[in-house]
Scaffold this active site. Structure first.
Site, mmCIF file in Angstrom:
data_model
loop_
_atom_site.group_PDB
_atom_site.id
_atom_site.type_symbol
_atom_site.label_atom_id
_atom_site.label_comp_id
_atom_site.label_asym_id
_atom_site.label_seq_id
_atom_site.Cartn_x
_atom_site.Cartn_y
_atom_site.Cartn_z
ATOM 1 N N CYS A 56 -5.306 -19.810 19.722
ATOM 2 C CA CYS A 56 -5.399 -18.594 20.545
ATOM 3 C C CYS A 56 -4.310 -17.616 20.115
ATOM 4 C CB CYS A 56 -5.203 -18.917 22.025
ATOM 5 S SG CYS A 56 -6.441 -20.039 22.665
ATOM 6 N N SER A 76 -0.191 -9.712 -0.807
ATOM 7 C CA SER A 76 -0.996 -10.933 -0.708
ATOM 8 C C SER A 76 -0.579 -11.933 -1.792
ATOM 9 C CB SER A 76 -2.490 -10.619 -0.766
ATOM 10 O OG SER A 76 -2.750 -9.733 -1.809
ATOM 11 N N ASP A 117 1.397 -6.527 -4.669
ATOM 12 C CA ASP A 117 0.519 -6.505 -3.510
ATOM 13 C C ASP A 117 0.992 -7.708 -2.703
ATOM 14 O OD1 ASP A 117 -1.710 -7.339 -1.815
ATOM 15 O OD2 ASP A 117 -2.871 -5.826 -2.869
ATOM 16 N N THR A 133 0.804 -1.228 0.000
ATOM 17 C CA THR A 133 0.000 0.000 0.000
ATOM 18 C C THR A 133 0.831 1.269 0.000
ATOM 19 O OG1 THR A 133 -1.828 -1.082 1.124
ATOM 20 C CG2 THR A 133 -1.698 1.287 1.393
#
Ligand code: ASP
Length: 336
Positions: free
Chosen positions: A274, A60, A58, A13
């Site tokens: 968790c 990802s 990007d 970004t």
């Protein structure tokens, strides 16, 4: 004398521009930064040069081969700079920071990853502040490890997770204190930083099919694990079990698949779903079953650190028993 920092722009970004399809990576970060930074600001910052990757992504779309490419770039330029800033997309920044921590062991200079939630081209953004402080940290502070700097926090790279999709405070280290904070003053927790090392760099070629991840869920058919583990290229599997590392031990098919895998020499590592706390395989009888079938407890490793560590150990050709041992041993601050 001013220190000299190399900024490596990989995409994300921070350097993106708007398009009809949403934000896309665009080349020319240096020009944009020169427009945004006054001459006076530049005079007060470490000297820097920008190396922009030809193919900006990007994050990802990151692949293990990108860790190799970035590792080679850092190793090649290591002797010529006092520190490094890696501009990277936030989506997989924690994976890349973790991978680099294993590749670049024994650092004696800072390697700081940063990015932003809003691109530098936008009038209101977190890009400039993240970048400037990362640059100051990389140029002027005695940091000898791979860190993420984001929203005022200096974080150990292999302990970090992206916890917030939209907040400026996207990153945190749920199982490790922050290494520093940048408010009016920059304050480092020097006692927490890794000691200055003697570089032991190893940049392997990763087989992207060597490691996989299975998030257990109530009612999961055991054959999912069986099918995943049947891939002959798969050398390591991370399972994410419940609480302190409890699998559904009544699921015979699942337990048998994990047992067979360990017997075949695949390394199975048990992580918790968790966010905070660590695996304690044996606190409950359900978890204790894993001890008997060769599944290794992953302590408080983040998914990103466990995934890249397992990849790294496999790619560097360690035998399975040694990988099982090392997955339970901290090698660069990644686990307690
Ligand atoms: N999708 C972007 C990326 O990871 C998100 C960001 O950089 O914040 O490249």
């Amino acid at each position: 004398m001013k220190s000299n920092v190399l900024i490596i722009h990989t995409g994300g970004t921070i350097g993106m521009h708007p398009s009809d399809q949403g934000y896309v990576p665009v080349a020319g970060f240096n020009e944009l930064l020169q427009q945004r930074l006054s001459k006076q600001a530049q005079q007060n910052l470490p000297h820097f040069e920008i190396l922009e990757f030809e193919k900006l992504i990007d994050s990802s779309n990151i692949q293990p081969s990108d860790w190799t490419r970035l590792g080679h770039t850092l190793v090649e330029h290591y002797p010529d700079y006092d520190g490094f800033v890696v501009l990277h997309g936030t989506d997989t920044m924690a994976y890349t920071a973790s991978a680099l921590s294993f590749i670049l062991q024994g650092l004696d200079k800072p390697v700081i990853l940063t990015g932003s939630q809003i691109p530098l081209i936008e009038p209101r953004n977190d890009a400039l502040d993240n970048l400037i402080t990362a640059l100051v940290l990389a140029g002027n502070y005695p940091i000898s490890e791979v860190c993420i700097f984001f929203n005022g926090r200096l974080l150990r790279g292999n302990r970090a997770c992206k916890l917030r999709a939209t907040g400026f405070d996207a990153f945190d280290t749920p199982n490790c204190p922050w290494l520093g904070q940048a408010g009016i003053h920059i304050e480092l927790q020097e006692h927490l930083l890794l000691e200055r090392g003697a570089p032991r760099f190893l940049v392997p070629d990763f087989n992207p099919n060597a490691v996989s991840l299975l998030h257990l869920y109530p009612g999961m058919p055991g054959r999912i694990a069986e099918q995943l583990l049947a891939d002959p290229q798969l050398k390591g599997l991370l399972i994410r079990s419940f609480g302190v590392g409890n699998p559904p031990d009544k699921n015979r098919e699942l337990m048998e698949a994990l047992k067979q895998a360990s017997a075949r020499g695949q390394v199975v590592v048990n992580l918790t779903q968790c966010l905070q706390g660590k695996v304690s395989q044996g606190a409950y009888a359900t978890g204790a079953t894993l001890n008997n079938i060769g599944v290794v407890p992953g302590s408080d490793l983040t998914v990103e650190a466990a995934f890249t560590k397992l990849h790294f150990l496999i790619a560097t050709g360690q035998p399975a028993p040694r990988i099982r041992e090392l997955m339970q041993t901290p090698i660069c601050g990644e686990q307690s």
